[in-house]
Design a protein around this motif. Sequence first.
Motif, mmCIF file in Angstrom:
data_model
loop_
_atom_site.group_PDB
_atom_site.id
_atom_site.type_symbol
_atom_site.label_atom_id
_atom_site.label_comp_id
_atom_site.label_asym_id
_atom_site.label_seq_id
_atom_site.Cartn_x
_atom_site.Cartn_y
_atom_site.Cartn_z
ATOM 1 N N ARG A 140 -38.545 -43.977 5.846
ATOM 2 C CA ARG A 140 -37.566 -44.454 4.861
ATOM 3 C C ARG A 140 -37.368 -43.444 3.726
ATOM 4 N NH1 ARG A 140 -40.022 -49.495 6.243
ATOM 5 N NH2 ARG A 140 -38.458 -51.071 6.847
ATOM 6 N N GLN A 141 -38.220 -42.448 3.656
ATOM 7 C CA GLN A 141 -38.102 -41.439 2.602
ATOM 8 C C GLN A 141 -38.282 -40.046 3.190
ATOM 9 O OE1 GLN A 141 -40.310 -42.023 -1.012
ATOM 10 N NE2 GLN A 141 -40.136 -44.244 -0.940
ATOM 11 N N LYS A 185 -33.502 -41.786 0.670
ATOM 12 C CA LYS A 185 -34.132 -43.095 0.718
ATOM 13 C C LYS A 185 -33.250 -44.013 1.547
ATOM 14 C CE LYS A 185 -36.682 -42.869 -3.639
ATOM 15 N NZ LYS A 185 -36.935 -43.521 -4.962
ATOM 16 N N SER A 186 -33.848 -44.770 2.454
ATOM 17 C CA SER A 186 -33.054 -45.621 3.348
ATOM 18 C C SER A 186 -33.715 -46.982 3.512
ATOM 19 C CB SER A 186 -32.883 -44.956 4.716
ATOM 20 O OG SER A 186 -34.138 -44.667 5.301
ATOM 21 N N ARG A 213 -33.924 -48.603 6.305
ATOM 22 C CA ARG A 213 -34.656 -48.583 7.565
ATOM 23 C C ARG A 213 -35.063 -47.159 7.861
ATOM 24 N NH1 ARG A 213 -30.068 -50.776 10.930
ATOM 25 N NH2 ARG A 213 -30.960 -49.295 12.416
ATOM 26 N N PRO A 214 -36.111 -46.959 8.655
ATOM 27 C CA PRO A 214 -36.540 -45.589 8.967
ATOM 28 C C PRO A 214 -35.440 -44.797 9.677
ATOM 29 C CG PRO A 214 -38.256 -47.157 9.533
ATOM 30 C CD PRO A 214 -37.030 -47.965 9.212
ATOM 31 N N VAL A 215 -35.287 -43.535 9.258
ATOM 32 C CA VAL A 215 -34.321 -42.622 9.861
ATOM 33 C C VAL A 215 -34.978 -41.259 10.026
ATOM 34 C CG1 VAL A 215 -32.309 -43.780 8.829
ATOM 35 C CG2 VAL A 215 -33.403 -41.881 7.613
ATOM 36 N N THR A 216 -34.360 -40.429 10.835
ATOM 37 C CA THR A 216 -34.735 -39.014 10.876
ATOM 38 C C THR A 216 -33.664 -38.216 10.147
ATOM 39 O OG1 THR A 216 -33.611 -38.653 12.992
ATOM 40 C CG2 THR A 216 -35.958 -39.233 13.067
ATOM 41 N N VAL A 217 -34.076 -37.059 9.659
ATOM 42 C CA VAL A 217 -33.169 -36.173 8.918
ATOM 43 C C VAL A 217 -33.169 -34.805 9.579
ATOM 44 C CG1 VAL A 217 -32.706 -35.008 6.729
ATOM 45 C CG2 VAL A 217 -33.469 -37.379 6.729
ATOM 46 N N LEU A 273 -28.104 -50.881 7.817
ATOM 47 C CA LEU A 273 -28.688 -49.609 7.372
ATOM 48 C C LEU A 273 -27.962 -49.093 6.142
ATOM 49 C CD1 LEU A 273 -30.511 -47.118 7.673
ATOM 50 C CD2 LEU A 273 -28.816 -46.181 9.282
ATOM 51 N N GLU A 274 -28.696 -48.855 5.087
ATOM 52 C CA GLU A 274 -28.146 -48.249 3.875
ATOM 53 C C GLU A 274 -29.044 -47.080 3.466
ATOM 54 O OE1 GLU A 274 -26.663 -49.343 -0.683
ATOM 55 O OE2 GLU A 274 -27.596 -50.888 0.592
#
Length: 777
Positions: free
Chosen positions: A270-271, A144-145, A147-151, A124-125
């Motif tokens: 991812r965004q 921007k990542s 892999r999918p993330v939550t914020v 993960l970056e």
Amino acid sequence: MNIHKRGLRVLFSAGFLVLAFGRASLGQPSELNRYNIVWTSQSRNSGESMPCGGGDIGLNVWAENGELLFYIARSGTFDENNTLLKQGRVRMKLSPNPFEGGSFRQELHLKDGYVTVTGKKGTLEAQIKIWVDVFRPAIHAEVKSSRPVTVEAGYESWRFADRITKGKENNANSWKWAPQGVVKTLKDETRFDSNEILFYHRNKDSTVFDATVSQQGLDSVKNRMFNPLKNLTFGGVMKGRGMRPAGTYKGKYLDTEYKGWKIRSSSLSRQHSIAIILHTAQEENPDQWYDDLKQTELDAERSEKTAYKQTVSWWNEYWNRSFICLQPSASCGSSEEWKAGRNYQLFRYMLGCNALGSYPTKFNGGLFTYDPSLTDSTLKFSPDFRNWSGGTHTAQNQRLVYWPMLKSGDFTSMKPQFDFYQRILQNAELRSRVYWNHGGACFTEQTENFGLPNPAEYNWKRPAGYDKGMEYNAWLEYEWDTVLEFCMMMLEEERYTGKDILSYLPFIESCLTFFNEHYLYLAKQRGSKMLDADGHIVFYPGSGAETYKMAYNSASTISALRTVLTRLLELPDRYLDEQKRKEWAVMLSRIPSLSFRKFNGHPTISPAKLWERINNTETPQLYPVFPWGIYGVGKRGIDTAINTYKYDTDALKFRSHIGWKQDNIFAARLGLTSEAARLTLLKLKDSGRRFPAFWGPGYDWTPDHNRGGSAMTGLQEMLMQCDGRKIYLLPAWPKDWDVHFKLHAPYNTTVEGIVVKGKIVSLNVMPQSRKKDVLIM
């Protein structure tokens, strides 16, 4: 060999030639990218933050314990007590979290004006880009990542309830050490507004303005006075695309408890993007403020596709306009000279963040203050604190922030400072009319943002019958000549750019009128004659900065009046009619000469003809050198000025590089190369904090902007000095300092050059017609 032609020294040596004038511009320095600040570990606290900003907004950005945080500051956000309040703090967290336990990189991208924070953990970056729209009050955090993330993003406020401020904490406001009762920082309004977080502060009806007007006996003209605090409302909204409210939370950061309002992304992606939109206005109806905020928000949304490009373009033009890159071919950080060049650029970046501000950049921290206990461990106050107040304008300090903008060509950045004075002109004129029944604007050294003396400095405990126009203050009494430096900056903008400054003329003339009428008024109080035996005005009592008190014909006042009047009379005919020119010429003829004294047989400039006592550690006997330019390279009498620098025992005792000290500028103006280099390197050396240009506190606060401004001016003066149409290059430049520079000179002139081993190997002067005025020292 040397060839002299029409006043220009053209230098030749083996393998080296000064290139022709007027060649194509050398362009933006490639060195700029090497000045980016890069951190590969997270910070311990806000004191290890990095500046980011644009327009009139400043952020302190840092990562701590796997979370990204930033403080928000904006020009002109004054509360009831005249504290310059921050807009709050933002805390962001990603899940899964690439900032926990993996690699890390935070970078300030100077060329384009933004900050990135990058983390990598396993596969993960993610990168968060933080940038501020220069043309709209909008802050953006874009994720921007790989892999999918939550914020999750929290807006945090320490003003969720009223806060009583006591003791030294009131140095952040206009009450300082003399509060008249209990002082409170009143609570903000913060709540969820649909899927957004709404936050704002609205000043109550009674403010420190009202108390000051009453204290100083001006209630009879109060309805005619400019009041910047009444109905002032500031704040904004925070929102995120696809984000929803996720509750509130409480905590304590360092010394201050806070409450947070949280929004969270509704799905993995991812965004992600978060925006904070700000609005500041004086509105009688708070609903109107809200409606205007929503319109500002709508404008920001409509410009989404072009705003970033416009902002980057603005920053690129900013760096194209001017730069000084020291030892450009050296490896990064390899010498103190290289660091000084980098720190010059870093500080100019900080100044650029308030280029379009509604208020000037404050000398005591600008937009980038942080938790005060990280500057002084005894000051366990909120992040709103800064020493020497938020709404108080200390002119001797402020001027140093703005002088370097002439040679850097940042004329737009000077407008907030000029507008400040334009707004309060009538209040200063009312002081003269009410107290002494004469004309002119009376500006004191510590002036509030409404044009009256700071109430604590004015003094609440005054002798009966004491002149109400005067500050009862051993440091500040009769010190009102610093405003003339801002008059000179306005006049210099006309000379540098040809800009029409007709709108500034009433201000300049009113400041001069005060000195003309007030000192004749005082002479009438003393006796039957208004002028001395030589037909000159007697400027007594006066003050040589805050240092030489109860002065008779202070050098700072005499130099200021003589120079401003001379420059005023040089303006094109359209500015002054024949009668006005005669009046100002008469005043100029009445300005007395400077006074002199000797040290060990060496004639020197005296700080005044006479004075009563020494109260501080300034050196106004060298103000005829800077800022007033009566003495300097290529000018008559420079030996006397050099003697003053070298032999005056007060000047020697007061010498320093710290804070607002100007000895590096004096040395540069006098062509004292080794001294100028020594002191300028000390001023521009790394701050000792994680961000190299967060100097201070010095005599004031961190980041110390009057230190940065005086450092910039000193380096510029070492490279280039201007006298009328003459341009002197390298008047105090060490031969072993290589440099690539671009600076501005009067008459719409730019000078760009490369110096290697003491010799100019490339030089571009535009327009070409100005090449005849260049002298290489």
